[in-house]
Design an enzyme around this catalytic site. Structure first.
Site, PDB file in Angstrom:
ATOM      1  NE  ARG A  77      -4.178   6.033  -1.027  1.00  0.00           N
ATOM      2  CZ  ARG A  77      -3.714   6.635   0.064  1.00  0.00           C
ATOM      3  NH1 ARG A  77      -4.153   7.837   0.382  1.00  0.00           N
ATOM      4  NH2 ARG A  77      -2.828   6.038   0.837  1.00  0.00           N
ATOM      5  CB  CYS A 130      -0.516   6.157  11.019  1.00  0.00           C
ATOM      6  SG  CYS A 130      -1.554   6.201   9.579  1.00  0.00           S
ATOM      7  CB  CYS A 160      -0.900   0.019   1.240  1.00  0.00           C
ATOM      8  SG  CYS A 160      -1.680  -1.568   1.566  1.00  0.00           S
ATOM      9  CB  ALA A 161       3.390   2.103  -2.493  1.00  0.00           C
ATOM     10  CB  ALA A 162      -0.413   5.970  -2.515  1.00  0.00           C
TER      11      ALA A 162
END
Lengths: 393, 325
Positions: free
Chosen positions: A218, A319, A190-192
């Site tokens: 994204r 996060c 989930c790079a973006a």
């Protein structure tokens, strides 16, 4: 009663008297139309107060005030930039690379350690794990504890490449924990928007990087980020493969292909949700989506596990502070991997890691699995949760 | 009782000054002569008296009022330096209050501008303060602690009092209490004063009696805001909804404001000093930027409302404000 009080008044001269009308009562139809009745940020805060006061107890008030205050950034140095004095200019403003400082201090400490300390879980600790094994090439500068200075935006060098990327300094920790060695193929599920992807590339050890994100927009953002930070020659080398698909599919299509996998899942982005109203995940229209998050996160982690080679490492990070999105997801994924897929995953202890960086970040004490960076006014980074697993078969 | 004796003394001295500009005294030798001549102080004592009938304070009279030698000298120097023209009448007014010589000396040291006042003005201001409800005892205490109050014209005192009564809806008794506890209030900018009240009333949900008990007006707005927002963002203070209800029990305003920072941190906020100091810096910056933002937003009203609202939201969103009008 309305809480925002402004000192500006508008003067309404009617008949003989001058009436002072407070600004909030002045008729402004556009204002009235866009103002929500119960903002999502307040729904988010209410949700956090309910769950985190129980989960984090005495720590919660300090975390709460930190999340509601301006966060602290770190400058991830872009080693691809040809600008000569990026680091020295930043250091002149008073910031320092926390990675090299914390690592060198820890190495000195480790060499003076004679005995091994007892371990909290049953797995054996081999001596190699005691040493901080992480790429020294990643540099991230932060201002000292208690210093609230801001970074100026990065400037482009002669070829238009930016000198540094501003992000939450704690975001670099999962990348450091992943420990990319030279020649590795890496998957970023989930790079973006690309902060962690960029950090991965700073290791200069990546043989091939696959960066994926579900949303097309994204992924575009990710591409733009990489274009701003990587020279054209590097991008043309075909070392980076960018896709825009559902990460859960990649588990099956790319089984056992990667030495290192980073799964930085979509989560309730606690700090962002408490402060920013726009498209907030706590707004009522997104309730179902939010409630399904732990399931989605487990599926993504499982896909990442499937894509990991035997002996390879996978780091799961969010996060959010929520146990439901952190420890529970990891434990669920581990047991599902064992039962349904026959894959054995071993949790890699990151306590030494947390110890190493405890001067720069505030870590939560004693999690059942993984490490959690807590926001604190003196070190206003995070929240970041990370857990490192190794595939055994 | 003291006042009564003082008044007798006063009449005696006033008679003396009008009839005999030169103080006649028998007891205090080094400074005076018994002849009706302009007297000069013994040069070895350093001071000088220029003789002008009725308008200047003489060392003899000071000694008679009860000042010690050193005190009298200091008073005298101060009076001469200030070039005040009506110093004796000023002294009269102060003595009528019943202040003892050392208090008067302290007042003059704190606020030498008092020398330059007109006695009649000063008396008028003192009487006005009495009318405002400041009784004997508290009046003297207030003047001793905050002598600057004597420099403020009656008009100013009235304006502040009117603001407190009409805009802030304090009762007359409460206004008296405010003046007594926080005389600084009289020097504050009126708009700022009202804003501070509104902050406590709307933002904190505090009512007038609590404000008076907590001596709200002693604290600068920045400190009030800092202590309040720190608690609010920690989840320890909530703005009451329109029914006056909160989900948690808010600490009493006096427990927040009237304690030292150390006690505030350990008992109310339960945080470390480092946290609070960083928070203070962050708040100062937030306020500074909000101030600049307000300047821009007043020019670009309609178009940027969403953005401004966004950023405003950032600044004000710190608790439960269930009722937003």
């Amino acid at each position: 009663m309305a809480a925002s009080v402004l000192t500006r008044f508008c003067i309404n001269k009617s008949k003989d008297s001058i009436r002072f009308i407070q600004r909030r009562y002045r008729v402004k139809t556009k204002w009235a139309a866009t103002r929500p009745t119960f903002p999502a940020t307040e729904l988010a805060l209410h949700n956090f107060d309910t769950s985190y006061s129980i989960q984090l107890r005495d720590l919660w008030p300090s975390i709460r005030v930190a999340m509601l205050s301006e966060q602290k950034y770190g400058a991830l140095i872009n080693s691809f930039s040809s600008a000569p004095n990026v680091i020295t200019e930043l250091e002149a403003q008073g910031c320092k690379d926390f990675i090299s400082i914390d690592c060198t201090r820890n190495e000195v400490h480790q060499s003076s350690l004679d005995s091994m300390t007892p371990h909290r879980d049953s797995t054996e600790l081999d001596p190699a794990a005691l040493q901080p094994s992480m790429s020294p090439d990643i540099k991230c500068l932060v201002f000292p504890k208690g210093d609230i200075s801001r970074f100026n935006p990065a400037r482009p060098d002669s070829s238009g490449i930016l000198g540094y990327y501003l992000l939450d300094a704690a975001s670099v920790l999962p990348v450091l924990a992943l420990d990319v060695q030279p020649g590795h193929t890496v998957l970023d599920l989930c790079a973006a928007p690309g902060g962690k992807t960029l950090a991965l590339l700073q290791t200069h050890s990546v043989n091939h990087l696959w960066a994926n994100d579900l949303s097309g927009s994204r992924t575009m953002r990710l591409r733009r980020t990489l274009q701003s930070y990587l020279p054209k020659e590097f991008l043309e080398e075909n070392k980076i493969h960018i896709t825009s698909t559902d990460g859960r599919q990649l588990g099956m299509t790319e089984e056992k292909s990667f030495e290192r996998v980073l799964v930085d899942v979509p989560c309730t982005t606690d700090r962002h949700s408490a402060m920013v109203e726009e498209n907030n995940i706590f707004k009522r229209s997104r309730t179902k989506e939010r409630q399904k998050l732990p399931l989605l996160q487990t599926q993504l982690l499982l896909a990442g596990i499937q894509a990991t080679r035997r002996g390879g490492n996978i780091v799961y990070s969010t996060c959010s502070l929520s146990q439901l999105q952190n420890e529970c997801v990891v434990q669920q994924a581990i047991s599902l991997a064992q039962q349904e897929l026959g894959i054995t995953m071993q949790v890699q202890d990151l306590r030494w890691f947390a110890q190493c960086f405890s001067d720069t970040f505030h870590f939560a004490p004693q999690l059942s699995v993984g490490e959690l960076v807590l926001p604190h006014l003196c070190a206003n980074f995070g929240p970041i949760y990370m857990c490192k697993l190794q595939r055994m078969n | 009782m003291g006042t009564h004796v003082c008044r007798k003394q006063m009449l005696r001295w006033m008679w003396r000054w009008s009839v005999c500009p030169v103080a006649v005294s028998r007891g205090h030798m080094p400074f005076c002569s018994t002849q009706g001549e302009p007297h000069q102080v013994n040069p070895s004592h350093g001071g000088q008296v220029t003789h002008r009938p009725g308008n200047q304070l003489s060392l003899c009279s000071l000694l008679e009022m009860g000042f010690s030698e050193t005190q009298a000298k200091e008073m005298h120097e101060g009076a001469t330096k200030s070039r005040g023209k009506h110093v004796p009448s000023v002294m009269t007014a102060l003595l009528l209050l019943g202040l003892n010589p050392s208090s008067i000396l302290k007042i003059m040291q704190k606020c030498p501008e008092v020398y330059s006042l007109k006695g009649a003005d000063l008396q008028q201001r003192i009487d006005h303060l009495r009318k405002m409800g400041l009784v004997e005892g508290s009046l003297q205490r207030m003047i001793s602690h905050y002598p600057k109050i004597m420099l403020l014209p009656v008009k100013r005192v009235n304006m502040v009092s009117r603001l407190l009564r009409e805009k802030c809806l304090f009762t007359i008794h409460q206004v008296t209490d405010i003046l007594r506890d926080s005389p600084e209030v009289l020097e504050e900018d009126l708009a700022q004063l009202e804003y501070k009240f509104q902050y406590a009333y709307f933002r904190m949900g505090v009512r007038q009696p609590e404000m008076v008990k907590a001596k709200l007006f002693r604290l600068p707005l920045s400190e009030l805001r800092c202590r309040h927002c720190f608690l609010e963002r920690r989840g320890l203070y909530q703005t009451p909804d329109k029914k006056g209800q909160t989900l948690i029990l808010n600490p009493a305003l006096k427990d927040v404001l009237c304690v030292s920072e150390e006690n505030y941190l350990t008992q109310v906020a339960m945080a470390t000093a480092e946290e609070f100091h960083v928070f203070r810096k962050l708040m100062a910056r937030e306020q500074e930027e909000k101030g600049r933002e307000d300047e821009y937003s007043s020019d670009e009203d309609e178009e940027d409302k969403d953005d401004v609202l966004h950023r405003r939201k950032h600044h004000w969103n710190t608790g439960y404000k269930k009722d937003r009008k």
